[in-house]
Design an enzyme around this catalytic site. Structure first.
Site, PDB file in Angstrom:
ATOM      1  N   HIS A 179       0.840  -1.206   0.000  1.00 29.18           N
ATOM      2  CA  HIS A 179       0.000   0.000   0.000  1.00 29.18           C
ATOM      3  C   HIS A 179       0.878   1.260   0.000  1.00 29.18           C
ATOM      4  O   HIS A 179       0.569   2.237  -0.684  1.00 29.18           O
ATOM      5  CB  HIS A 179      -0.871   0.047   1.261  1.00 29.18           C
ATOM      6  CG  HIS A 179      -1.901  -1.033   1.351  1.00 29.18           C
ATOM      7  ND1 HIS A 179      -1.843  -2.028   2.295  1.00 29.18           N
ATOM      8  CD2 HIS A 179      -3.016  -1.258   0.616  1.00 29.18           C
ATOM      9  CE1 HIS A 179      -2.888  -2.828   2.143  1.00 29.18           C
ATOM     10  NE2 HIS A 179      -3.616  -2.386   1.130  1.00 29.18           N
TER      11      HIS A 179
ATOM     12  N   GLY B  86      -3.006  -2.041  -6.886  1.00 29.00           N
ATOM     13  CA  GLY B  86      -1.904  -2.996  -6.954  1.00 29.00           C
ATOM     14  C   GLY B  86      -2.219  -4.132  -7.918  1.00 29.00           C
ATOM     15  O   GLY B  86      -3.367  -4.589  -8.009  1.00 29.00           O
TER      16      GLY B  86
ATOM     17  N   LYS C 105      -1.294  -7.148  -7.605  1.00 29.61           N
ATOM     18  CA  LYS C 105      -1.540  -8.450  -6.968  1.00 29.61           C
ATOM     19  C   LYS C 105      -2.985  -8.866  -7.245  1.00 29.61           C
ATOM     20  O   LYS C 105      -3.272 -10.007  -7.556  1.00 29.61           O
ATOM     21  CB  LYS C 105      -1.286  -8.416  -5.460  1.00 29.61           C
ATOM     22  CG  LYS C 105      -1.539  -9.779  -4.820  1.00 29.61           C
ATOM     23  CD  LYS C 105      -1.279  -9.799  -3.352  1.00 29.61           C
ATOM     24  CE  LYS C 105      -2.299  -9.024  -2.577  1.00 29.61           C
ATOM     25  NZ  LYS C 105      -3.663  -9.627  -2.590  1.00 29.61           N
TER      26      LYS C 105
END
Ligand code: PAF
Length: 253
Positions: free
Chosen positions: A37, A147, A149
């Site tokens: 983050h 992100g 991910k």
């Protein structure tokens, strides 16, 4: 950093003159912040005059009530981390304020949201897209950072922004990993010691040259409950359970 919990206050503040003519970067989160983050905040800081983050554990995106109850909540630590990382505003609303309609109005994407994580978490992406649209409407950023991910999530949000003509640039940011290769995730906090030691194998197996069925076998042998491993969009994406914790990851295919 100014923390705003009331949406009424946030909307008054946002409508006021203080943002006028300055670019605003936005990092939406569900809290339990980690270096992944913080890399989004750092990028937003570099590319914008003002940086806002949000912390909101969005009930609508949890198809499993126990998963929602277990989700780590660390607002005091998150607030400190965001201030130290240089965010100017933290929006931390409550569910009642975010869903005045009782979740009657929803964003439903009918193709990619049904694949991969969507097949295992029915309604999950509907909840994600709905809350992200609400947050983008509230914050009105020039750029919003996500992100990679959660690669499927990033694609769906980018697709929504295009389909609904949202005036925002959706910026993908690379996965940040622990030194042992485990993709950083708020859920890693839920792993016990034994699970944490096994968890990096997800990335190792995913990046190996084995066939997908053999990757699944290898993960199962190590104690994972593999959900999917699939190649799409130039990536190899996977989700697997380790105990009660669901981990996701992806690598270039
Ligand atoms: O990736 C997350 O943390 C969440 O799905 C998001 C984008 C903040 C929406 O709740």
């Amino acid at each position: 950093m100014i923390t705003v919990k009331s949406l009424k206050r946030w909307r008054t503040l946002r409508a006021g003159g203080r943002f006028g003519g300055r670019s605003l970067g936005f990092v939406p989160t569900m809290g339990a912040l980690h270096d992944g983050h913080l890399s989004l905040i750092a990028r937003a800081r570099r590319e914008n005059d003002i940086v806002a983050a949000s912390v909101f554990v969005n009930p609508a995106q949890f198809n499993d009530k126990k998963d929602l109850a277990r989700y780590p909540r660390t607002l005091a630590a998150d607030t400190k981390m965001l201030a130290a990382a240089g965010a100017d505003f933290l929006l931390a609303p409550n569910a009642g304020d975010m869903y005045p309609d009782g979740y009657r109005y929803r964003v439903d994407e009918k193709e990619e949201s049904r694949l991969l994580c969507g097949a295992y978490r029915p309604g999950h992406f509907e909840g994600v897209l709905t809350v992200v649209l609400k947050l983008l409407n509230l914050v009105k950023p020039d750029r919003a950072y996500f992100g990679e991910k959660d690669y499927q999530q990033y694609r769906l949000i980018k697709g929504m922004a295009e389909a609904l003509f949202l005036d925002v640039e959706i910026v993908p940011c690379p996965i940040v990993r622990e030194p042992d290769g485990l993709a950083m995730s708020s859920r890693n906090l839920l792993l016990n010691e034994e699970e944490r030691a096994i968890a990096p194998a997800l990335n190792m197996v995913l990046g190996s040259k084995a066939s997908i069925p053999n990757m699944k076998k290898a993960l199962a042998k190590l104690g994972f409950g593999p959900e999917y491993i699939e190649e799409r969009w130039g990536r190899r994406l996977a989700a697997a359970k380790l105990g009660k914790v669901r981990l996701i990851d992806n690598v270039e295919a």
